[in-house]
Design an enzyme around this catalytic site. Structure first.
Site, short mmCIF file in Angstrom:
data_model
loop_
_atom_site.label_atom_id
_atom_site.label_comp_id
_atom_site.label_asym_id
_atom_site.label_seq_id
_atom_site.Cartn_x
_atom_site.Cartn_y
_atom_site.Cartn_z
N SER A 484 0.87 -1.19 0.00
CA SER A 484 0.00 0.00 0.00
C SER A 484 0.90 1.23 0.00
O SER A 484 2.07 1.16 0.39
CB SER A 484 -0.85 -0.02 1.27
OG SER A 484 -1.43 1.25 1.49
N TYR A 497 -1.96 -0.70 10.41
CA TYR A 497 -2.08 -1.04 8.99
C TYR A 497 -0.80 -0.67 8.25
O TYR A 497 -0.23 -1.46 7.50
CB TYR A 497 -3.29 -0.30 8.39
CG TYR A 497 -3.55 -0.61 6.94
CD1 TYR A 497 -4.18 -1.78 6.55
CD2 TYR A 497 -3.14 0.28 5.94
CE1 TYR A 497 -4.43 -2.05 5.21
CE2 TYR A 497 -3.37 0.01 4.60
CZ TYR A 497 -4.01 -1.15 4.24
OH TYR A 497 -4.23 -1.42 2.92
#
Ligand code: NAI
Length: 614
Positions: A484, A497
């Protein structure tokens, strides 16, 4: 190395004696295997052995190679016209009444393109499998197009192929190549090519190599310059063609075949993550594809209402129509085709988290590109649907597997099952992931564990288990990890995350270094905000259920407004796989953040302190 159980015969044509070997029952469909440069028919030994139970397999030493005699003088003795005479003489001798299925590798394929595009072989060929050898005519047009209508991409393709063709220029020099092959190069070539290509040690090349290579230099001298400068304009294939492209070929760019559907009305593409000498390194896969294609063509010929049987009359009658069709319709179709159509033909692709979002879009994109799909997810219904739709879209096969990627034992079982039932995975996409938002001080240990178990451990399990199978198989492969932009963009709202994704990014980089030796590429994909279901399942730390729901709805609305489609991430995955790209930011914000992290990390740190919009 020898061709076990082969029957040999001599065929005479134009003053040349060709050494022809046959295996299998002559009543079966005939498959003629033609070798390349610098090779002899024994290069096909492993493939021939695997085909001999179902086919009448015929191999011959091309003139001047192996135990076939050489033309005198050599100059002018290797033109494509003379090679066509040889093929016709062999075909008439081994299969006088039925057309043969042609398979060529390297120069064997180059000359076979001539055979399937000239009028005088009509009715003698039923199908053609081309491996690593373009038509010189198609190549000539490809070069012309890049020179007369240059764009930056076309110029790059032109230069790229030019660099891969270094040996073609050297072979044009008189005498020197012959001296080198009969001297030091001939002695060292077997170990050089074995190392470079990862070939088995089995007595191949045969002792005739120095003479084969010296004579074969005339294949280049007699044909390359003349054909590339004046390519035929009518070089349309008269028979169905199967193109097998090794994606790691040091001598030929895959791009060479981009315009092929304009020349071949019935084209099947397959790719192999392998180097140039696939008849030697991938005999199982190559013989399976030859057998499947050949049998399909035999069936089409014999089925009433199927393809008309191949005779001189039928081919001549359809030739003009086909050529017109090829020039107009298929060319138009080729232009409108998606860029990856059939680029992954036959490869086995496993995608985790395939029931939704980026995973599903990636499975579909590979399916459309001809790959076989294993759709893995903990959502059984969603995975099944992805597999079903993948088949409809174009995957030759697709299966659903229900597994929680964070479960080490379940992943072990999956790896064993997949290898046993579908084969070793060629391309692995570690995509499954979950979202977790909220400040560090409010994130519980269990929430940390949950996110790391799926986002990091899921990727570790996938890489470890499927990566090991790829490495043990020794035929390369590719791993894509969906990280990501959060991997390099700090944020006060995504500590867990972002940590999981930063770990995935570093794991991908380390693994890329380690597996490069085994020809296994590793890519990390770093998308920004993509409109998927992740926002409706993500957790928000430190808030009650009602607030949880409110935040989910708010971020779903925001991602909806941003509206970046997962299909574009999927496209980046396919591109990264083909080009073996290391780190790929997707979306403008991900690219911007990557630039800032390199050149102005202070700015990124200040952005990290801002209250997130969701
Ligand atoms: P999604 O929620 O639409 O799809 C995720 C899929 O993974 C779901 O089908 C889910 O059932 C599956 N999954 C979750 N945990 C699993 C487990 N333990 N075992 C097996 N399957 C599991 O989400 P999306 O957006 O498609 O996410 C895919 C990947 O992309 C994730 O790794 C995510 O972190 C990453 N990503 C997503 C971005 C976005 O904005 N959507 C941005 C950057 C990265």
């Amino acid at each position: 190395m020898s061709l076990k159980g082969a029957r040999e015969r001599r065929v005479h044509t134009g003053g040349i004696e060709l050494c022809v070997a046959e295996l299998g029952d002559p009543a079966h469909p005939t498959v003629v295997l033609i070798h390349g440069y610098p090779d002899s028919k024994e290069v096909w030994a492993e493939v021939a052995e695997r085909l001999a139970d179902r086919f009448h397999v015929v191999l011959y030493d091309v003139r001047g190679h192996g135990r076939s005699s050489a033309p005198k003088p050599l100059r002018g003795g290797f033109t494509l016209e003379k090679l066509t005479d040889d093929f016709l003489a062999v075909a008439d001798a081994v299969s006088p009444d039925r057309p043969v299925h042609l398979v060529g590798h390297d120069w064997g394929s180059v000359q076979s393109w001539e055979f399937v595009t000239v009028q005088r072989t009509e009715g003698r060929i039923a199908s053609f499998t081309s491996i690593s050898g373009p038509s010189l005519d198609h190549f000539g047009h490809w070069l012309k197009k890049r020179l007369t209508r240059p764009t930056p991409r076309r110029v790059a393709q032109f230069l790229g192929q030019g660099a891969r063709s270094w040996y073609v220029y050297l072979l044009q020099i008189p005498v020197l190549p012959e001296l080198a092959w009969r001297g030091p190069l001939g002695k060292r070539w077997p170990s050089m090519v074995r190392r470079a290509e990862g070939l088995p040690r089995d007595g191949y090349p045969t002792a005739s190599l120095p003479e084969d290579a010296a004579h074969g230099a005339w294949l280049y001298r007699d044909n390359v310059r003349s054909r590339l400068s004046r390519p035929r304009t009518d070089a349309y294939a008269q028979v169905p063609v199967q193109l097998i492209t090794p994606t790691r070929d040091d001598f030929l760019s895959e791009r060479l075949f981009d315009d092929l559907s304009g020349w071949v009305p019935e084209l099947t593409r397959r790719t192999l993550p392998a180097k140039h000498w696939v008849p030697r390194t991938r005999p199982d896969q190559v013989s399976t594809w030859i057998a499947d294609f050949t049998l399909a063509q035999e069936k089409a010929i014999s089925t009433p209402g199927g393809r008309a049987s191949v005779t001189p009359e039928t081919t001549r009658a359809t030739r003009a129509t086909r050529a017109t069709r090829a020039t107009r319709a298929t060319r138009r179709k080729a232009m409108s085709q998606k860029p990856y159509t059939e680029r992954f033909g036959g490869q086995l692709v496993l995608v985790t988290g395939a029931a939704s979002g980026i995973g599903r879009a990636t499975a579909f994109a590979f399916a459309e590109a001809g790959a076989r799909i294993v759709a893995v997810d903990r959502d059984a219904e969603g995975a099944e649907r992805t597999a079903e739709l993948s088949r409809l879209i174009g995957a030759p096969d697709a299966w659903a597997e229900v597994v929680d990627v964070s479960d080490a034992e379940a992943m072990e079982k999956l790896a064993v099952r997949v290898a046993a039932e579908y084969g070793v995975v060629d391309i692995l996409i570690n995509n499954a992931g979950i979202g977790l938002s909220g400040p560090f001080l409010k994130t519980t240990p269990q929430e940390w564990k949950d996110v790391l178990d799926v986002n990091l451990w899921g990727v570790i399990h996938g890489c470890r288990l499927f990566g090991r199978q790829m490495a043990e198989r020794g035929q390369g492969g590719h791993i894509v990890n969906i990280a990501s932009a959060a991997a390099y963009q700090p944020s006060k709202s995504l500590p867990a995350y972002s940590t999981s994704k930063a770990a995935v990014l570093m794991l991908s980089e380390c693994l890329r270094a380690e597996l490069s030796q085994q020809d296994i590429g590793v890519s990390a994909i770093c998308p920004g905000f993509v409109h998927t279901n992740i926002t409706s399942t993500a957790r928000f730390a430190g808030v009650d259920e009602a607030e949880q729901q409110r935040l989910r709805e708010r971020s779903t609305r925001w991602y909806g407004l941003r509206n970046y489609p997962p299909e574009r991430v999927a496209e980046a995955v396919l591109r990264a796989t083909l080009r073996n790209e290391a780190v790929v930011p997707v979306t403008p914000e991900a690219r911007g953040a990557q630039l800032l992290s390199r050149f102005a990390p202070g700015v990124l740190r200040r952005i990290a302190r801002l209250e997130p919009p969701l």
